[in-house]
Design a protein around this motif. Structure first.
Motif, PDB file in Angstrom:
ATOM      1  N   TRP A 175       9.415 -16.845   9.055  1.00  0.00           N
ATOM      2  CA  TRP A 175       8.393 -17.305   8.102  1.00  0.00           C
ATOM      3  C   TRP A 175       8.800 -16.853   6.706  1.00  0.00           C
ATOM      4  CZ3 TRP A 175       4.714 -16.033   4.436  1.00  0.00           C
ATOM      5  CH2 TRP A 175       3.582 -16.862   4.325  1.00  0.00           C
ATOM      6  N   TYR A 183       2.076 -15.432  -1.174  1.00  0.00           N
ATOM      7  CA  TYR A 183       0.634 -15.261  -1.346  1.00  0.00           C
ATOM      8  C   TYR A 183       0.411 -15.046  -2.831  1.00  0.00           C
ATOM      9  CZ  TYR A 183      -0.292 -14.774   3.665  1.00  0.00           C
ATOM     10  OH  TYR A 183      -0.430 -15.009   4.999  1.00  0.00           O
ATOM     11  N   ALA A 196      -0.424 -19.335   8.915  1.00  0.00           N
ATOM     12  CA  ALA A 196      -0.557 -17.910   8.594  1.00  0.00           C
ATOM     13  C   ALA A 196      -1.977 -17.592   8.139  1.00  0.00           C
ATOM     14  CB  ALA A 196       0.436 -17.557   7.488  1.00  0.00           C
ATOM     15  N   ILE A 211      -5.694 -12.026   2.134  1.00  0.00           N
ATOM     16  CA  ILE A 211      -5.358 -10.617   2.395  1.00  0.00           C
ATOM     17  C   ILE A 211      -5.885  -9.780   1.231  1.00  0.00           C
ATOM     18  CG2 ILE A 211      -3.467  -8.970   2.717  1.00  0.00           C
ATOM     19  CD1 ILE A 211      -1.778 -11.315   3.838  1.00  0.00           C
ATOM     20  N   LYS A 219      -4.244  -4.032   2.043  1.00  0.00           N
ATOM     21  CA  LYS A 219      -4.241  -4.366   3.475  1.00  0.00           C
ATOM     22  C   LYS A 219      -2.896  -4.964   3.886  1.00  0.00           C
ATOM     23  CE  LYS A 219      -8.417  -3.054   4.072  1.00  0.00           C
ATOM     24  NZ  LYS A 219      -8.658  -1.811   4.806  1.00  0.00           N
ATOM     25  N   GLY A 220      -2.419  -4.534   5.053  1.00  0.00           N
ATOM     26  CA  GLY A 220      -1.177  -5.089   5.583  1.00  0.00           C
ATOM     27  C   GLY A 220       0.008  -4.793   4.677  1.00  0.00           C
ATOM     28  N   VAL A 221       1.123  -5.427   4.991  1.00  0.00           N
ATOM     29  CA  VAL A 221       2.340  -5.193   4.208  1.00  0.00           C
ATOM     30  C   VAL A 221       2.202  -5.874   2.843  1.00  0.00           C
ATOM     31  CG1 VAL A 221       4.854  -5.342   4.219  1.00  0.00           C
ATOM     32  CG2 VAL A 221       3.630  -5.173   6.398  1.00  0.00           C
ATOM     33  N   CYS A 222       1.627  -7.076   2.843  1.00  0.00           N
ATOM     34  CA  CYS A 222       1.470  -7.826   1.588  1.00  0.00           C
ATOM     35  C   CYS A 222       0.515  -7.108   0.637  1.00  0.00           C
ATOM     36  CB  CYS A 222       0.940  -9.227   1.882  1.00  0.00           C
ATOM     37  SG  CYS A 222       2.123 -10.266   2.740  1.00  0.00           S
ATOM     38  N   HIS A 279      -0.517  -3.219   9.647  1.00  0.00           N
ATOM     39  CA  HIS A 279       0.199  -4.503   9.595  1.00  0.00           C
ATOM     40  C   HIS A 279      -0.707  -5.629  10.086  1.00  0.00           C
ATOM     41  CE1 HIS A 279       2.645  -7.598  11.760  1.00  0.00           C
ATOM     42  NE2 HIS A 279       3.122  -7.688  10.541  1.00  0.00           N
ATOM     43  N   ILE A 280      -0.702  -6.751   9.367  1.00  0.00           N
ATOM     44  CA  ILE A 280      -1.529  -7.899   9.759  1.00  0.00           C
ATOM     45  C   ILE A 280      -0.636  -8.853  10.551  1.00  0.00           C
ATOM     46  CG2 ILE A 280      -2.921  -9.832   8.935  1.00  0.00           C
ATOM     47  CD1 ILE A 280      -3.271  -8.102   6.298  1.00  0.00           C
ATOM     48  N   CYS A 286      -0.017 -12.069  11.746  1.00  0.00           N
ATOM     49  CA  CYS A 286      -0.353 -13.502  11.717  1.00  0.00           C
ATOM     50  C   CYS A 286       0.278 -14.165  12.929  1.00  0.00           C
ATOM     51  CB  CYS A 286       0.186 -14.162  10.457  1.00  0.00           C
ATOM     52  SG  CYS A 286      -0.647 -13.610   8.972  1.00  0.00           S
ATOM     53  N   GLU A 305       9.832  -7.281   8.527  1.00  0.00           N
ATOM     54  CA  GLU A 305       9.243  -7.985   7.380  1.00  0.00           C
ATOM     55  C   GLU A 305       9.717  -7.375   6.069  1.00  0.00           C
ATOM     56  OE1 GLU A 305       5.095  -8.450   8.100  1.00  0.00           O
ATOM     57  OE2 GLU A 305       4.617  -9.044   6.059  1.00  0.00           O
ATOM     58  N   ASP A 316       6.743 -13.071   0.836  1.00  0.00           N
ATOM     59  CA  ASP A 316       6.694 -12.422   2.158  1.00  0.00           C
ATOM     60  C   ASP A 316       7.671 -13.134   3.083  1.00  0.00           C
ATOM     61  OD1 ASP A 316       6.023 -11.380   4.641  1.00  0.00           O
ATOM     62  OD2 ASP A 316       4.017 -12.240   4.705  1.00  0.00           O
ATOM     63  N   ASP A 347       9.213 -12.931   7.060  1.00  0.00           N
ATOM     64  CA  ASP A 347       9.082 -12.329   8.387  1.00  0.00           C
ATOM     65  C   ASP A 347      10.258 -12.754   9.254  1.00  0.00           C
ATOM     66  OD1 ASP A 347       6.622 -11.846   7.290  1.00  0.00           O
ATOM     67  OD2 ASP A 347       5.478 -12.426   9.045  1.00  0.00           O
TER      68      ASP A 347
HETATM   69  N1  SME Z   1       2.245  -9.581   8.105  1.00  0.00           N
HETATM   70  C1  SME Z   1       1.703  -9.727   6.771  1.00  0.00           C
HETATM   71  C2  SME Z   1       0.680 -10.823   6.707  1.00  0.00           C
HETATM   72  C3  SME Z   1       1.226 -12.130   6.320  1.00  0.00           C
HETATM   73  S1  SME Z   1       2.017 -12.960   7.547  1.00  0.00           S
HETATM   74  O1  SME Z   1       2.995 -12.168   8.226  1.00  0.00           O
HETATM   75  C4  SME Z   1       2.630 -14.407   7.074  1.00  0.00           C
HETATM   76  C5  SME Z   1       1.082  -8.415   6.314  1.00  0.00           C
HETATM   77  O2  SME Z   1       0.942  -7.461   7.076  1.00  0.00           O
HETATM   78  O3  SME Z   1       0.751  -8.350   5.149  1.00  0.00           O
END
Ligand code: SME
Length: 156
Positions: free
Chosen positions: A52, A56, A73, A77, A81-84, A105-106, A108, A115, A132, A134
């Motif tokens: 991916w 964002y 996806a 976000i 939160k999450g990696v992004c 980690h989110i 999706c 990532e 982003d 992946d």
């Molecule tokens: N994994 C990402 C979210 C976005 S998706 O992978 C496309 C995160 O933790 O921010």
């Protein structure tokens, strides 16, 4: 083994070297940021075939899904939160070799194993979007990816 790794790294470096001027030409000839994000996601994906690749954008205080290549996806976000959201909050590239080891980690997609997230900044250094990428394999991204993707983000 070391030689094998060196060759693999060399190929990656070579691919980025060829990709960079293409992206420079694309971005210089178009002012619309969404059009540029769409084409940048497309050429990165065509070059590397990651799981991916996409953007964002910061819209009214939240990261909202932008142009991407790959499966559907999460659309929103929050900061931190999450990696992004972490890349946005810290205004710093995040290289995550194993997403299961990244707190918060989110997921999706359960296929995503590693990532990289790179901030896209305005002239004042504020994060306006994140790039982003992946991978379905562990430990895909390293300092070479961070270096080139930051250079690409700086063009945008
Ligand atoms: N994994 C990402 C979210 C976005 S998706 O992978 C496309 C995160 O933790 O921010």
């Amino acid at each position: 083994m070391a030689e094998h790794l060196e060759i693999a790294a060399g190929n990656k470096e070579e691919k980025y070297r060829l990709l960079y001027p293409q992206i420079q030409a694309l971005v210089e000839s178009e002012t619309d940021p969404i059009a540029n994000m769409a084409n940048v996601a497309a050429v990165i994906q065509e070059t590397f075939h990651f799981w991916w690749t996409g953007f964002y954008r910061v819209v009214e205080g939240v990261l909202v899904l932008g142009p991407f290549q790959g499966p559907l996806a999460c659309t929103r976000i929050r900061k931190g939160k999450g990696v992004c959201g972490t890349a946005w909050q810290e205004n710093r590239t995040q290289v995550v070799p194993d997403v299961d080891q990244f707190p918060g980690h989110i997921a999706c997609s359960s296929a995503s194993r590693s990532e990289i997230v790179v901030p896209v900044r305005n002239a004042d250094g504020e994060v306006k979007a994140v790039l982003d990428i992946d991978s379905a394999e562990l430990a895909t991204f390293d300092a070479t990816d961070a270096f080139w993707l930051e250079k690409i983000a700086a063009l945008m």
